[in-house]
Design a protein around this motif. Structure first.
Motif, PDB file in Angstrom:
ATOM      1  N   SER A 110      88.495  41.136  57.990  1.00 56.29           N
ATOM      2  CA  SER A 110      88.370  40.333  59.217  1.00 56.29           C
ATOM      3  C   SER A 110      87.514  39.096  58.982  1.00 56.29           C
ATOM      4  O   SER A 110      87.824  38.009  59.484  1.00 56.29           O
ATOM      5  CB  SER A 110      87.755  41.178  60.338  1.00 56.29           C
ATOM      6  N   SER A 111      86.445  39.255  58.208  1.00 52.37           N
ATOM      7  CA  SER A 111      85.573  38.116  57.925  1.00 52.37           C
ATOM      8  C   SER A 111      86.301  37.051  57.113  1.00 52.37           C
ATOM      9  O   SER A 111      86.209  35.852  57.407  1.00 52.37           O
ATOM     10  CB  SER A 111      84.330  38.595  57.169  1.00 52.37           C
ATOM     11  N   LEU A 112      87.052  37.477  56.096  1.00 53.79           N
ATOM     12  CA  LEU A 112      87.790  36.506  55.286  1.00 53.79           C
ATOM     13  C   LEU A 112      88.883  35.841  56.115  1.00 53.79           C
ATOM     14  O   LEU A 112      89.096  34.618  56.003  1.00 53.79           O
ATOM     15  CB  LEU A 112      88.401  37.192  54.061  1.00 53.79           C
ATOM     16  N   ARG A 113      89.554  36.602  56.959  1.00 53.67           N
ATOM     17  CA  ARG A 113      90.585  36.008  57.815  1.00 53.67           C
ATOM     18  C   ARG A 113      89.971  34.949  58.742  1.00 53.67           C
ATOM     19  O   ARG A 113      90.516  33.854  58.905  1.00 53.67           O
ATOM     20  CB  ARG A 113      91.284  37.085  58.643  1.00 53.67           C
ATOM     21  N   ARG A 114      88.853  35.278  59.332  1.00 54.92           N
ATOM     22  CA  ARG A 114      88.189  34.324  60.233  1.00 54.92           C
ATOM     23  C   ARG A 114      87.795  33.053  59.489  1.00 54.92           C
ATOM     24  O   ARG A 114      88.018  31.935  59.971  1.00 54.92           O
ATOM     25  CB  ARG A 114      86.950  34.987  60.848  1.00 54.92           C
ATOM     26  N   ARG A 115      87.226  33.210  58.286  1.00 60.12           N
ATOM     27  CA  ARG A 115      86.817  32.044  57.511  1.00 60.12           C
ATOM     28  C   ARG A 115      88.032  31.216  57.100  1.00 60.12           C
ATOM     29  O   ARG A 115      87.983  29.973  57.103  1.00 60.12           O
ATOM     30  CB  ARG A 115      86.052  32.499  56.264  1.00 60.12           C
ATOM     31  N   ALA A 116      89.118  31.879  56.745  1.00 54.64           N
ATOM     32  CA  ALA A 116      90.328  31.166  56.320  1.00 54.64           C
ATOM     33  C   ALA A 116      90.937  30.384  57.485  1.00 54.64           C
ATOM     34  O   ALA A 116      91.379  29.238  57.318  1.00 54.64           O
ATOM     35  CB  ALA A 116      91.343  32.149  55.753  1.00 54.64           C
ATOM     36  N   LEU A 117      90.964  30.994  58.661  1.00 54.84           N
ATOM     37  CA  LEU A 117      91.523  30.309  59.837  1.00 54.84           C
ATOM     38  C   LEU A 117      90.667  29.128  60.261  1.00 54.84           C
ATOM     39  O   LEU A 117      91.165  28.172  60.871  1.00 54.84           O
ATOM     40  CB  LEU A 117      91.666  31.301  60.993  1.00 54.84           C
ATOM     41  N   GLN A 118      89.382  29.159  59.919  1.00 56.94           N
ATOM     42  CA  GLN A 118      88.486  28.061  60.272  1.00 56.94           C
ATOM     43  C   GLN A 118      88.499  26.938  59.242  1.00 56.94           C
ATOM     44  O   GLN A 118      88.035  25.830  59.534  1.00 56.94           O
ATOM     45  CB  GLN A 118      87.057  28.589  60.419  1.00 56.94           C
ATOM     46  N   ALA A 119      89.034  27.205  58.061  1.00 60.84           N
ATOM     47  CA  ALA A 119      89.020  26.212  56.986  1.00 60.84           C
ATOM     48  C   ALA A 119      89.996  25.071  57.292  1.00 60.84           C
ATOM     49  O   ALA A 119      91.186  25.305  57.517  1.00 60.84           O
ATOM     50  CB  ALA A 119      89.384  26.866  55.659  1.00 60.84           C
ATOM     51  N   SER A 120      89.485  23.866  57.311  1.00 58.36           N
ATOM     52  CA  SER A 120      90.336  22.711  57.644  1.00 58.36           C
ATOM     53  C   SER A 120      91.469  22.550  56.655  1.00 58.36           C
ATOM     54  O   SER A 120      92.573  22.122  57.001  1.00 58.36           O
ATOM     55  CB  SER A 120      89.487  21.429  57.684  1.00 58.36           C
ATOM     56  N   GLU A 121      91.234  22.940  55.409  1.00 62.91           N
ATOM     57  CA  GLU A 121      92.250  22.789  54.368  1.00 62.91           C
ATOM     58  C   GLU A 121      93.437  23.728  54.593  1.00 62.91           C
ATOM     59  O   GLU A 121      94.509  23.525  54.056  1.00 62.91           O
ATOM     60  CB  GLU A 121      91.615  23.061  53.001  1.00 62.91           C
ATOM     61  N   LEU A 122      93.226  24.766  55.410  1.00 61.15           N
ATOM     62  CA  LEU A 122      94.280  25.746  55.685  1.00 61.15           C
ATOM     63  C   LEU A 122      94.781  25.648  57.119  1.00 61.15           C
ATOM     64  O   LEU A 122      95.371  26.591  57.644  1.00 61.15           O
ATOM     65  CB  LEU A 122      93.750  27.166  55.421  1.00 61.15           C
ATOM     66  N   SER A 123      94.579  24.510  57.736  1.00 57.11           N
ATOM     67  CA  SER A 123      94.914  24.359  59.158  1.00 57.11           C
ATOM     68  C   SER A 123      96.404  24.555  59.444  1.00 57.11           C
ATOM     69  O   SER A 123      96.780  24.921  60.560  1.00 57.11           O
ATOM     70  CB  SER A 123      94.471  22.982  59.664  1.00 57.11           C
ATOM     71  N   ALA A 124      97.250  24.328  58.443  1.00 54.40           N
ATOM     72  CA  ALA A 124      98.690  24.480  58.655  1.00 54.40           C
ATOM     73  C   ALA A 124      99.135  25.940  58.599  1.00 54.40           C
ATOM     74  O   ALA A 124     100.284  26.254  58.913  1.00 54.40           O
ATOM     75  CB  ALA A 124      99.457  23.670  57.614  1.00 54.40           C
ATOM     76  N   VAL A 125      98.225  26.829  58.190  1.00 51.60           N
ATOM     77  CA  VAL A 125      98.553  28.256  58.064  1.00 51.60           C
ATOM     78  C   VAL A 125      97.936  28.998  59.243  1.00 51.60           C
ATOM     79  O   VAL A 125      96.737  28.878  59.495  1.00 51.60           O
ATOM     80  CB  VAL A 125      98.011  28.843  56.745  1.00 51.60           C
ATOM     81  N   ASN A 126      98.728  29.774  59.959  1.00 51.76           N
ATOM     82  CA  ASN A 126      98.190  30.498  61.118  1.00 51.76           C
ATOM     83  C   ASN A 126      98.285  32.009  60.985  1.00 51.76           C
ATOM     84  O   ASN A 126      97.926  32.738  61.915  1.00 51.76           O
ATOM     85  CB  ASN A 126      98.872  30.043  62.411  1.00 51.76           C
ATOM     86  N   THR A 127      98.765  32.508  59.840  1.00 55.13           N
ATOM     87  CA  THR A 127      98.875  33.949  59.632  1.00 55.13           C
ATOM     88  C   THR A 127      98.396  34.317  58.242  1.00 55.13           C
ATOM     89  O   THR A 127      98.847  33.735  57.254  1.00 55.13           O
ATOM     90  CB  THR A 127     100.334  34.416  59.793  1.00 55.13           C
ATOM     91  N   PHE A 128      97.483  35.273  58.193  1.00 56.38           N
ATOM     92  CA  PHE A 128      97.019  35.820  56.918  1.00 56.38           C
ATOM     93  C   PHE A 128      97.093  37.338  57.025  1.00 56.38           C
ATOM     94  O   PHE A 128      96.302  37.957  57.737  1.00 56.38           O
ATOM     95  CB  PHE A 128      95.571  35.401  56.621  1.00 56.38           C
ATOM     96  N   SER A 129      98.054  37.939  56.335  1.00 59.51           N
ATOM     97  CA  SER A 129      98.221  39.386  56.426  1.00 59.51           C
ATOM     98  C   SER A 129      97.073  40.105  55.711  1.00 59.51           C
ATOM     99  O   SER A 129      96.408  39.536  54.836  1.00 59.51           O
ATOM    100  CB  SER A 129      99.557  39.811  55.798  1.00 59.51           C
ATOM    101  N   ASP A 130      96.851  41.352  56.089  1.00 55.22           N
ATOM    102  CA  ASP A 130      95.811  42.143  55.428  1.00 55.22           C
ATOM    103  C   ASP A 130      96.080  42.244  53.928  1.00 55.22           C
ATOM    104  O   ASP A 130      95.173  42.087  53.109  1.00 55.22           O
ATOM    105  CB  ASP A 130      95.761  43.555  56.021  1.00 55.22           C
ATOM    106  N   GLY A 131      97.358  42.506  53.563  1.00 53.55           N
ATOM    107  CA  GLY A 131      97.698  42.652  52.156  1.00 53.55           C
ATOM    108  C   GLY A 131      97.407  41.405  51.347  1.00 53.55           C
ATOM    109  O   GLY A 131      96.925  41.484  50.208  1.00 53.55           O
TER     110      GLY A 131
END
Length: 297
Positions: A21-42
């Protein structure tokens, strides 16, 4: 629990959830990944295991991975085994059926089977990326990493001319900080003198940790490889007692061809939930391990 202890837990363990959950939250907040809205657990667990559940380091690796894919579309967007079937059918590459004593996957690349006038270095690199994407979905490989044997018998000037500093940097990035696999060892056999200029292009981009894991073997490589791998793991051509290398190459080629749809999905949506699609391959690996152990008994 520390990182190695977390690494040994199953994917569905409740103890992994806070880190995912922490990595998902950080990834969704990263400006460089703004075009990505889904990060699966796997998808996220691959990066967490590659960095022993250090969320900060896992995020850095994830960002590097996405950046590498974006900057290398000629490699990352065409993950089609059938497009390089001619190369695969030369017995150029195998993932050996047995893991080594530490649990690492063992990969073999037979450079002499690659004919430079028929296949470019980019196409060859795609083969490596396809294999890496498939085995990175295996839980045990996420935990134990990979070891690679590069057989340079047949290396020629034609091979050397395919390489340039840009490609060398892309190769070194995958080996070090841009792909969620732990590289536990790199073994070079049949090393000709005129391979060294290419190696000298790659080496400066590698971290010291990876440099220390590179082993160059002389003409007695069949004996010296046994210092790192037990006889059942390696093919007879490399001093072992396992399957012959051509059989191992054909088996892995078949695995890649069976993964064509999965690889297309990874190329298009690498962050999505694709774990279910890989279950057949992982199950097949387990069956191979069990058959080999029965044969040993």
């Amino acid at each position: 629990m520390n990182g190695p202890q977390l690494n040994d837990l199953p994917d569905d363990s409740e103890l992994l959830e806070p880190h995912v959950s922490s990595l998902r939250r950080r990834a969704l907040q990263a400006s460089e990944l703004s075009a990505v809205n889904t990060f699966s657990d796997g998808f996220l667990i691959k990066f967490l295991r590659a960095r022993d559940f250090d969320v900060e380091l896992s995020l850095k690796l994830l960002l590097n991975y996405q950046r590498w894919r974006r900057d290398s579309p000629e490699i990352s967007t065409c993950l089609s085994p059938s497009s390089v079937l001619g190369l695969l059918n030369t017995s150029y590459h195998a993932v050996l059926p047995l893991r080594d004593h530490t649990g690492s996957r063992v990969l073999v690349y037979r450079i002499g089977e690659w004919i430079p006038k028929d296949w470019t270095a980019i196409q060859v690199f795609r083969v490596s990326l396809m294999t890496s994407e498939i085995i990175a979905m295996e839980t045990e490989t996420q935990r134990r990493g990979v070891k690679v044997v590069f057989d340079l018998q047949g290396w020629s000037l034609g091979h050397a001319l395919q390489f340039n500093p840009s490609l060398a940097k892309k190769i070194s990035s995958v080996l070090s900080d841009s792909f969620p696999l732990k590289v536990r060892g790199i073994h070079l056999v049949n090393v000709p003198m005129f391979f060294r200029p290419v190696f000298s292009m790659i080496r400066p981009f590698l971290p010291e940790k990876i440099k220390q894991r590179i082993h160059m073997h002389g003409s007695d490589f069949q004996d010296t490889l046994s210092d790192f791998f037990s006889p059942p793991v390696l093919p007879p051509e490399y001093g072992g007692e396992g399957s012959e290398i051509e059989e191992a190459c054909q088996d892995w080629t078949n695995n890649l061809l069976q993964s064509e749809k999965l690889l297309h999905q990874i190329a298009a949506h690498p962050t999505g939930d694709i774990a279910t699609a890989s279950e057949d391959l992982i199950s097949e690996e387990n069956e191979t391990e069990q058959r080999s152990h029965r044969d040993d008994d």
